[in-house]
Design a protein around this motif. Structure first.
Motif, PDB file in Angstrom:
ATOM      1  N   LEU A 123     -18.662 -20.630 -35.393  1.00 42.89           N
ATOM      2  CA  LEU A 123     -18.592 -19.220 -35.023  1.00 42.89           C
ATOM      3  C   LEU A 123     -19.003 -18.344 -36.196  1.00 42.89           C
ATOM      4  O   LEU A 123     -19.793 -17.413 -36.045  1.00 42.89           O
ATOM      5  N   VAL A 124     -18.506 -18.667 -37.387  1.00 45.83           N
ATOM      6  CA  VAL A 124     -18.848 -17.898 -38.587  1.00 45.83           C
ATOM      7  C   VAL A 124     -20.351 -17.967 -38.858  1.00 45.83           C
ATOM      8  O   VAL A 124     -20.988 -16.952 -39.129  1.00 45.83           O
ATOM      9  N   ARG A 125     -20.931 -19.152 -38.759  1.00 42.73           N
ATOM     10  CA  ARG A 125     -22.336 -19.325 -39.116  1.00 42.73           C
ATOM     11  C   ARG A 125     -23.300 -18.762 -38.079  1.00 42.73           C
ATOM     12  O   ARG A 125     -24.274 -18.091 -38.425  1.00 42.73           O
ATOM     13  N   TYR A 126     -23.039 -19.035 -36.814  1.00 44.84           N
ATOM     14  CA  TYR A 126     -24.010 -18.683 -35.774  1.00 44.84           C
ATOM     15  C   TYR A 126     -23.709 -17.361 -35.072  1.00 44.84           C
ATOM     16  O   TYR A 126     -24.584 -16.824 -34.386  1.00 44.84           O
ATOM     17  N   HIS A 127     -22.495 -16.848 -35.227  1.00 50.09           N
ATOM     18  CA  HIS A 127     -22.127 -15.578 -34.596  1.00 50.09           C
ATOM     19  C   HIS A 127     -21.301 -14.739 -35.572  1.00 50.09           C
ATOM     20  O   HIS A 127     -20.145 -14.427 -35.309  1.00 50.09           O
ATOM     21  N   PRO A 128     -21.899 -14.355 -36.706  1.00 51.34           N
ATOM     22  CA  PRO A 128     -21.129 -13.655 -37.742  1.00 51.34           C
ATOM     23  C   PRO A 128     -20.566 -12.302 -37.276  1.00 51.34           C
ATOM     24  O   PRO A 128     -19.487 -11.903 -37.711  1.00 51.34           O
ATOM     25  N   THR A 129     -21.256 -11.619 -36.391  1.00 47.49           N
ATOM     26  CA  THR A 129     -20.752 -10.331 -35.911  1.00 47.49           C
ATOM     27  C   THR A 129     -19.481 -10.535 -35.088  1.00 47.49           C
ATOM     28  O   THR A 129     -18.492  -9.805 -35.256  1.00 47.49           O
ATOM     29  N   ALA A 130     -19.492 -11.529 -34.206  1.00 46.26           N
ATOM     30  CA  ALA A 130     -18.298 -11.828 -33.403  1.00 46.26           C
ATOM     31  C   ALA A 130     -17.145 -12.253 -34.309  1.00 46.26           C
ATOM     32  O   ALA A 130     -15.983 -11.878 -34.082  1.00 46.26           O
ATOM     33  N   TRP A 131     -17.436 -13.044 -35.339  1.00 51.64           N
ATOM     34  CA  TRP A 131     -16.397 -13.486 -36.269  1.00 51.64           C
ATOM     35  C   TRP A 131     -15.803 -12.291 -37.008  1.00 51.64           C
ATOM     36  O   TRP A 131     -14.573 -12.184 -37.147  1.00 51.64           O
ATOM     37  N   THR A 132     -16.660 -11.395 -37.471  1.00 55.87           N
ATOM     38  CA  THR A 132     -16.186 -10.216 -38.198  1.00 55.87           C
ATOM     39  C   THR A 132     -15.283  -9.367 -37.310  1.00 55.87           C
ATOM     40  O   THR A 132     -14.249  -8.883 -37.759  1.00 55.87           O
ATOM     41  N   ARG A 133     -15.664  -9.210 -36.039  1.00 51.41           N
ATOM     42  CA  ARG A 133     -14.805  -8.460 -35.105  1.00 51.41           C
ATOM     43  C   ARG A 133     -13.489  -9.197 -34.864  1.00 51.41           C
ATOM     44  O   ARG A 133     -12.436  -8.588 -34.751  1.00 51.41           O
ATOM     45  N   ALA A 134     -13.546 -10.525 -34.778  1.00 51.55           N
ATOM     46  CA  ALA A 134     -12.349 -11.320 -34.477  1.00 51.55           C
ATOM     47  C   ALA A 134     -11.309 -11.257 -35.595  1.00 51.55           C
ATOM     48  O   ALA A 134     -10.112 -11.328 -35.326  1.00 51.55           O
ATOM     49  N   ILE A 135     -11.743 -11.116 -36.849  1.00 50.35           N
ATOM     50  CA  ILE A 135     -10.783 -11.106 -37.961  1.00 50.35           C
ATOM     51  C   ILE A 135     -10.428  -9.697 -38.447  1.00 50.35           C
ATOM     52  O   ILE A 135      -9.721  -9.550 -39.441  1.00 50.35           O
TER      53      ILE A 135
END
Length: 169
Positions: A123-135
């Motif tokens: 998730l961090v590598r391939y979807h960094p925007t989603a990860w940033t929103r998630a944390i």
């Protein structure tokens, strides 16, 4: 022999249904409320729960038939057979019953950690925007649990690796 277990249900049938997915708990039965002879609940018997004594601890009690007197080694062996994994932390031994996955026993905890961390790192590598929103603690309901999982992983994964490397059958 009895152990407290966090499992849903107020009747024996409901608890037995919940226990069915846990291979290590095969043969375990809930204790019934106010038992006179046989302590094990069947069918629609109301089960004994800690919540009946203290509302902040909703654990049910399950047990397996055991002799009234047994050696300490026999007791430990019986307790160990109830759980998929046992671990010692701060002088306390804790048992974990893992559910069956796809009709097979659950993977070992190290493999579960590997799968979880692989998923998160993907998730961090391939979807960094989603990860940033998630944390983001201000906007995401997942932020605190994700951070807690990562903090726990920092301690548990090295322990699991050490156990896997040093426990030779």
């Amino acid at each position: 022999m009895t152990v407290p277990l966090d499992v849903p249900g107020r009747t024996a049938a409901e608890v037995l249904e919940a226990l069915a997915g846990y291979p290590s708990l095969a043969g375990a039965r809930p204790l019934k409320m106010g038992h006179g002879g046989d302590p094990f609940a069947d069918g629609s018997d109301t089960i004994f729960r800690d919540a009946d004594l203290s509302p902040w601890s909703p654990l049910a009690y399950i047990g397996v038939p055991a002799p009234r007197q047994m050696t300490l080694q026999g007791r430990w062996g019986l307790l160990d057979s109830l759980f998929s994994v046992t671990e010692e932390r701060n002088g306390k031994v804790r048992g974990i019953a893992l559910p069956a996955v796809g009709g097979h026993p659950a993977p070992v905890p190290l493999m579960l950690w590997w799968a979880l961390l692989l998923g998160l790192s993907s998730l961090v590598r391939y979807h960094p925007t989603a990860w940033t929103r998630a944390i983001d603690l201000d906007t995401s309901v997942l932020a605190a649990p994700l951070r807690e999982v990562i903090d726990i992983a920092k301690v548990r994964v090295p322990e699991r690796l050490l156990t896997a490397l040093t426990d030779v059958p």
